[in-house]
Design a protein around this motif. Structure first.
Motif, PDB file in Angstrom:
ATOM      1  N   LYS A 113       0.949  -1.261  -0.121  1.00 21.42           N
ATOM      2  CA  LYS A 113      -0.069  -0.146  -0.119  1.00 21.42           C
ATOM      3  C   LYS A 113       0.851   1.200   0.039  1.00 21.42           C
ATOM      4  CE  LYS A 113      -3.900  -2.072   2.016  1.00 21.42           C
ATOM      5  NZ  LYS A 113      -5.137  -1.799   3.152  1.00 21.42           N
ATOM      6  N   PHE A 114       1.552   1.465  -1.084  1.00 21.42           N
ATOM      7  CA  PHE A 114       2.417   2.402  -1.234  1.00 21.42           C
ATOM      8  C   PHE A 114       2.027   3.938  -1.014  1.00 21.42           C
ATOM      9  CE2 PHE A 114       3.879  -1.257  -3.887  1.00 21.42           C
ATOM     10  CZ  PHE A 114       4.982  -1.785  -2.998  1.00 21.42           C
ATOM     11  N   ASP A 115       0.938   4.178  -1.668  1.00 17.03           N
ATOM     12  CA  ASP A 115       0.243   5.667  -1.451  1.00 17.03           C
ATOM     13  C   ASP A 115       0.288   5.780  -0.189  1.00 17.03           C
ATOM     14  OD1 ASP A 115       0.335   5.749  -4.231  1.00 17.03           O
ATOM     15  OD2 ASP A 115      -1.785   5.384  -4.431  1.00 17.03           O
ATOM     16  N   GLU A 116      -0.238   4.803   0.703  1.00 14.56           N
ATOM     17  CA  GLU A 116      -0.509   5.205   2.084  1.00 14.56           C
ATOM     18  C   GLU A 116       0.738   5.223   2.714  1.00 14.56           C
ATOM     19  OE1 GLU A 116      -3.187   5.491   4.206  1.00 14.56           O
ATOM     20  OE2 GLU A 116      -4.018   5.732   2.345  1.00 14.56           O
ATOM     21  N   SER A 117       1.665   4.538   2.672  1.00 13.54           N
ATOM     22  CA  SER A 117       3.055   4.491   3.236  1.00 13.54           C
ATOM     23  C   SER A 117       3.843   6.034   2.822  1.00 13.54           C
ATOM     24  CB  SER A 117       3.941   3.803   2.602  1.00 13.54           C
ATOM     25  OG  SER A 117       5.333   3.633   2.892  1.00 13.54           O
ATOM     26  N   GLU A 118       3.653   6.328   1.585  1.00 15.56           N
ATOM     27  CA  GLU A 118       4.080   7.722   1.311  1.00 15.56           C
ATOM     28  C   GLU A 118       3.415   8.795   1.901  1.00 15.56           C
ATOM     29  OE1 GLU A 118       4.717  10.536  -3.049  1.00 15.56           O
ATOM     30  OE2 GLU A 118       3.559   8.305  -2.946  1.00 15.56           O
ATOM     31  N   ARG A 119       2.164   8.822   2.224  1.00  9.37           N
ATOM     32  CA  ARG A 119       1.250   9.949   2.856  1.00  9.37           C
ATOM     33  C   ARG A 119       2.015  10.052   4.253  1.00  9.37           C
ATOM     34  NH1 ARG A 119      -2.120   9.761   6.482  1.00  9.37           N
ATOM     35  NH2 ARG A 119      -2.579   7.327   6.193  1.00  9.37           N
ATOM     36  N   ILE A 120       2.038   8.852   4.878  1.00 14.31           N
ATOM     37  CA  ILE A 120       2.683   8.999   6.254  1.00 14.31           C
ATOM     38  C   ILE A 120       4.160   9.564   6.415  1.00 14.31           C
ATOM     39  CG2 ILE A 120       3.397   7.714   8.440  1.00 14.31           C
ATOM     40  CD1 ILE A 120       0.799   5.713   7.632  1.00 14.31           C
ATOM     41  N   PHE A 121       4.930   9.074   5.514  1.00 13.56           N
ATOM     42  CA  PHE A 121       6.294   9.492   5.357  1.00 13.56           C
ATOM     43  C   PHE A 121       6.098  11.343   5.205  1.00 13.56           C
ATOM     44  CE2 PHE A 121       8.086   5.159   4.603  1.00 13.56           C
ATOM     45  CZ  PHE A 121       8.912   5.548   5.899  1.00 13.56           C
ATOM     46  N   LYS A 122       5.587  11.641   4.322  1.00 13.83           N
ATOM     47  CA  LYS A 122       5.324  12.896   3.969  1.00 13.83           C
ATOM     48  C   LYS A 122       5.025  13.923   5.332  1.00 13.83           C
ATOM     49  CE  LYS A 122       4.963  13.128  -0.994  1.00 13.83           C
ATOM     50  NZ  LYS A 122       4.233  13.393  -1.971  1.00 13.83           N
ATOM     51  N   GLU A 123       3.846  13.247   6.039  1.00 15.01           N
ATOM     52  CA  GLU A 123       3.563  13.837   7.224  1.00 15.01           C
ATOM     53  C   GLU A 123       4.757  13.723   8.333  1.00 15.01           C
ATOM     54  OE1 GLU A 123       0.237  11.730   8.865  1.00 15.01           O
ATOM     55  OE2 GLU A 123      -1.115  12.216   7.173  1.00 15.01           O
ATOM     56  N   LEU A 124       5.267  12.741   8.410  1.00 12.35           N
ATOM     57  CA  LEU A 124       6.524  12.715   9.472  1.00 12.35           C
ATOM     58  C   LEU A 124       7.592  13.653   8.862  1.00 12.35           C
ATOM     59  CD1 LEU A 124       6.904   8.963  10.023  1.00 12.35           C
ATOM     60  CD2 LEU A 124       5.968  10.558  11.473  1.00 12.35           C
ATOM     61  N   LEU A 125       7.958  13.600   7.768  1.00 13.97           N
ATOM     62  CA  LEU A 125       8.842  14.664   7.148  1.00 13.97           C
ATOM     63  C   LEU A 125       8.511  16.192   7.314  1.00 13.97           C
ATOM     64  CD1 LEU A 125      10.389  13.074   3.867  1.00 13.97           C
ATOM     65  CD2 LEU A 125      11.570  13.630   5.866  1.00 13.97           C
ATOM     66  N   SER A 126       7.293  16.664   7.514  1.00 14.58           N
ATOM     67  CA  SER A 126       6.755  17.828   7.866  1.00 14.58           C
ATOM     68  C   SER A 126       7.145  18.324   9.218  1.00 14.58           C
ATOM     69  CB  SER A 126       5.563  17.962   7.186  1.00 14.58           C
ATOM     70  OG  SER A 126       4.640  17.285   8.374  1.00 14.58           O
ATOM     71  N   LYS A 127       7.171  17.048   9.953  1.00 12.59           N
ATOM     72  CA  LYS A 127       7.557  17.621  11.569  1.00 12.59           C
ATOM     73  C   LYS A 127       9.023  17.672  11.790  1.00 12.59           C
ATOM     74  CE  LYS A 127       3.394  15.145  12.857  1.00 12.59           C
ATOM     75  NZ  LYS A 127       2.514  14.001  13.727  1.00 12.59           N
ATOM     76  N   ASP A 128       9.836  16.746  10.871  1.00 12.64           N
ATOM     77  CA  ASP A 128      11.273  16.635  11.093  1.00 12.64           C
ATOM     78  C   ASP A 128      11.947  16.442   9.760  1.00 12.64           C
ATOM     79  OD1 ASP A 128      13.621  15.982  12.213  1.00 12.64           O
ATOM     80  OD2 ASP A 128      13.003  13.874  13.020  1.00 12.64           O
ATOM     81  N   LEU A 129      11.951  17.846   9.130  1.00 13.55           N
ATOM     82  CA  LEU A 129      12.480  18.071   7.669  1.00 13.55           C
ATOM     83  C   LEU A 129      13.967  17.679   7.532  1.00 13.55           C
ATOM     84  CD1 LEU A 129      11.249  18.893   5.079  1.00 13.55           C
ATOM     85  CD2 LEU A 129      11.887  21.204   5.495  1.00 13.55           C
ATOM     86  N   TYR A 130      14.655  17.533   8.417  1.00 13.86           N
ATOM     87  CA  TYR A 130      16.038  17.539   8.289  1.00 13.86           C
ATOM     88  C   TYR A 130      16.551  16.075   8.758  1.00 13.86           C
ATOM     89  CZ  TYR A 130      15.928  22.638   7.597  1.00 13.86           C
ATOM     90  OH  TYR A 130      15.484  23.766   7.013  1.00 13.86           O
ATOM     91  N   ASN A 131      15.610  15.123   9.019  1.00 16.14           N
ATOM     92  CA  ASN A 131      16.211  14.026   9.459  1.00 16.14           C
ATOM     93  C   ASN A 131      16.524  13.061   8.134  1.00 16.14           C
ATOM     94  OD1 ASN A 131      15.967  11.156  10.065  1.00 16.14           O
ATOM     95  ND2 ASN A 131      14.383  11.553  11.644  1.00 16.14           N
ATOM     96  N   LEU A 132      17.767  12.918   8.063  1.00 18.88           N
ATOM     97  CA  LEU A 132      18.359  12.118   6.820  1.00 18.88           C
ATOM     98  C   LEU A 132      17.892  10.581   6.658  1.00 18.88           C
ATOM     99  CD1 LEU A 132      21.865  13.548   6.671  1.00 18.88           C
ATOM    100  CD2 LEU A 132      19.745  14.462   5.703  1.00 18.88           C
ATOM    101  N   ASP A 133      17.718   9.971   7.866  1.00 18.87           N
ATOM    102  CA  ASP A 133      17.182   8.702   7.850  1.00 18.87           C
ATOM    103  C   ASP A 133      15.706   8.581   7.325  1.00 18.87           C
ATOM    104  OD1 ASP A 133      19.660   7.581   9.108  1.00 18.87           O
ATOM    105  OD2 ASP A 133      18.906   7.748  10.721  1.00 18.87           O
ATOM    106  N   LEU A 134      14.795   9.242   7.785  1.00 15.88           N
ATOM    107  CA  LEU A 134      13.624   9.455   7.413  1.00 15.88           C
ATOM    108  C   LEU A 134      13.473   9.933   5.857  1.00 15.88           C
ATOM    109  CD1 LEU A 134      10.672   9.146   8.909  1.00 15.88           C
ATOM    110  CD2 LEU A 134      10.855  11.707   9.415  1.00 15.88           C
ATOM    111  N   TRP A 135      14.329  10.841   5.526  1.00 16.70           N
ATOM    112  CA  TRP A 135      14.202  11.161   3.906  1.00 16.70           C
ATOM    113  C   TRP A 135      14.794   9.902   3.195  1.00 16.70           C
ATOM    114  CZ3 TRP A 135      12.545  14.490   0.544  1.00 16.70           C
ATOM    115  CH2 TRP A 135      12.404  15.758   1.114  1.00 16.70           C
ATOM    116  N   LYS A 136      15.904   9.163   3.650  1.00 16.82           N
ATOM    117  CA  LYS A 136      16.081   7.861   2.974  1.00 16.82           C
ATOM    118  C   LYS A 136      15.108   6.803   2.985  1.00 16.82           C
ATOM    119  CE  LYS A 136      20.022   4.631   2.654  1.00 16.82           C
ATOM    120  NZ  LYS A 136      19.058   3.297   2.667  1.00 16.82           N
ATOM    121  N   ASP A 137      14.344   6.725   3.868  1.00 16.61           N
ATOM    122  CA  ASP A 137      13.276   5.654   3.877  1.00 16.61           C
ATOM    123  C   ASP A 137      12.002   6.058   3.121  1.00 16.61           C
ATOM    124  OD1 ASP A 137      14.262   4.069   5.886  1.00 16.61           O
ATOM    125  OD2 ASP A 137      13.356   5.156   7.411  1.00 16.61           O
TER     126      ASP A 137
END
Length: 584
Positions: A113-137
């Protein structure tokens, strides 16, 4: 006891921690369950981890324990329970909210369910924009499933990082947090904005993101772009084995075989892991040159690193290797040798022709194919032995025997009994050639999909709609042998899968087929062994068994007609012509 358990856990001695925790369960169940669960998880004992996680969560339902229980559900492939639990934990809206969301994103990715996964990652990045590990995931969500989306995500990440470097260089980002560069560097390990340095970002890009982008370009067949990017990253990745492994694959596909060989050697100089040896073996055996094949089949033994479940006894295999290293092929002369099958059905059929040479060396060959193939090989050997004595000292077994001198995996036969590349095609396969059918209307067999190819590094499956579009205008009967598919076949296609329970049934149902059209699969190997004219459908990047990318041919099956699926517009015309050439 508390201190001992703490000590062993925090010193990464998880075996001892688990042992003590299990002994302590009756005295302090909450504490002991927690460390039994954590240690089991660290040791990849996921069934045990799940048991302890369930017990712990029932008596202490904290969000952390729930998160660990969800991880254990996932590792045990109980996805619905993991999803349900994570969604309930999110309703708590506590301190672990982001961590639970991250686990949910990983779960959505795992269940496609890639769209759902992408949506959550974007939400998390909006809170922690400079987290390199999160960006990589985030960039890796589509890495194995949608190369275009994955490439776009990598380019988005690259552009963001370049923008960040610009801000750090002109001081706008530093100025907001700390004018003291030395203090900034002292705090490199945290994930906050002020602790990101230019060198750290550049390392992140050159060692992780850009090599992945180069590999994605390759997967999209933008080979020249991929090579150019890999070349620009060589100096920065001198000590990264996986970089050289992926670089070698691109060089190999571009027919730069020497460059690919050098890249694999560089890779192995950094890390001798079986994965790298395995890929080098593929390169060497693909090239169709005796000397390369000799070197390749030695490296090919590294595949057994991944075959623990199928290799019935590592001890017996090691004994065979020791004997071979000491006496060569003579180690097996006049001995009883067990041949077991540790790979797929196709490999068993393909390598079965090597049994002829072993029968000339050993006093008795005990052949134990996969259970689904037992009846087929038993019947074929019985018929063959009634006509000649090539396989008269070969016995097909349903179960592994207790008594034998040596045991050899079937795919190790070229190595351990010294079969040269040029010898292979001369050896007799223990499967009878088909008697040429006398059909008034020619029959075409088709096989186009295998679930084993889903998510694989190599594309193998073929769209039914495209294949049907090729065949519908031809004046032939079409017979489907397609197992494990929910395809609703048109009425004019005969479906024989209901008649097939094992490989002996498959062989019998192939007896009236004039031509087989199949992807790289076990049934293609069977029809080739039966001497049925066979067209093997291959994507531009295919397995080593079909030879060089620019000149496909099988060294095991010289009569195979390899058809490369390149230009969709030309596929129909060219494939129809090939079928007509074979049948007329």
């Amino acid at each position: 006891m508390f201190d001992k358990i703490y000590y062993y856990y925090f010193n990464a001695n998880y075996e001892k921690c688990l042992e003590l925790s299990e002994k302590f369960l009756k005295e302090n169940s909450k504490f002991a369950l927690e460390f039994a669960m954590l240690s089991s998880y660290k040791l990849s004992l996921f069934k045990k981890a799940l048991y302890y996680a369930q017990e712990l969560f029932s008596i202490n339902p904290t969000s952390f324990n729930g998160l660990m229980l969800s991880k254990s559900y996932i590792e045990n492939l109980r996805f619905d329970e993991a999803l349900n639990l994570l969604q309930k934990l999110l309703d708590r809206k506590d301190d672990l909210q982001n961590e639970i969301n991250l686990q949910l994103a990983f779960l959505y990715k795992f269940i496609n369910k890639f769209d759902e996964s992408e949506r959550i990652f974007k939400e998390l990045l909006s809170k922690d924009l400079y987290n390199l590990d999160l960006w990589k995931d985030y960039a890796e969500i589509y890495f194995k499933n949608d190369f275009i989306k994955a490439l776009n995500a990598h380019e988005e990440l690259y552009n963001f990082m370049q923008n960040l470097i610009d801000k750090l260089q002109n001081g706008t980002l530093m100025g907001r947090y700390s004018p003291n560069l030395n203090n900034l560097q002292d705090r490199l390990h945290s994930k906050t904005k002020e602790n990101l340095t230019i060198s750290k970002i550049q390392d992140f890009l050159t060692h992780q993101i850009l090599p992945q982008k180069a590999y994605l370009l390759f997967k999209l067949f933008r080979v020249s772009d991929s090579l150019k990017l890999f070349q620009s990253l060589e100096e920065a990745n001198q000590h990264h084995a996986q970089f050289w492994q992926n670089y070698a694959k691109v060089l190999e596909f571009s027919a730069n075989y020497q460059g690919a060989y050098n890249a694999y050697q560089k890779c192995l100089s950094l890390n001798t892991h079986a994965t790298y040896q395995f890929d080098l073996a593929y390169l060497l055996m693909r090239m169709g040159v005796d000397d390369n094949f000799e070197e390749g089949k030695k490296y090919y033994e590294s595949r057994l690193f991944y075959a623990h479940n199928e290799t019935f006894s590592t001890y017996h295999y090691n004994e065979s290797i020791k004997a071979f290293n000491k006496f060569g092929v003579n180690a097996f002369k006049d001995k009883e040798v067990l041949v077991f099958c540790e790979q797929g059905f196709g490999d068993t059929i393909m390598y079965a022709r090597c049994l002829e040479k072993l029968c000339k060396i050993a006093s008795k060959v005990l052949f134990a194919p996969q259970s689904a193939m037992y009846e087929m090989f038993k019947n074929q050997i019985k018929i063959l032995n009634s006509n000649d004595d090539i396989f008269n000292n070969l016995k097909v077994l349903k179960n592994l025997p207790k008594k034998f001198d040596y045991a050899i995996p079937i795919c190790s036969l070229p190595f351990l009994i010294d079969i040269k590349l040029s010898e292979i095609k001369q050896l007799k396969t223990p499967i009878l050639a088909q008697k040429k059918p006398q059909n008034k209307k020619k029959k075409l067999g088709i096989f186009y999909f295998t679930p084993n190819a889903e998510g694989s590094d190599l594309l193998r499956n073929f769209k039914f709609e495209l294949l049907f579009d090729v065949l519908k205008d031809l004046d032939y009967e079409i017979v489907s042998f397609q197992m494990q598919s929910n395809e609703n076949l048109p009425k004019n296609i005969e479906d024989r899968t209901k008649k097939i329970k094992n490989w002996n049934d498959t062989l019998n149902n192939l007896s009236d087929i004039d031509c087989m059209i199949s992807i790289d699969s076990a049934i293609a190997h069977l029809t080739l062994a039966m001497d049925i004219p066979t067209i093997v459908l291959l994507h531009p990047r295919f397995d080593w068994r079909w030879g060089k990318f620019e000149d496909p041919k099988s060294f095991f099956w010289p009569k195979a007609r390899c058809f490369i699926l390149k230009d969709e517009e030309k596929i129909k015309r060219n494939l129809q012509k090939l079928i007509k050439d074979i049948l007329h």
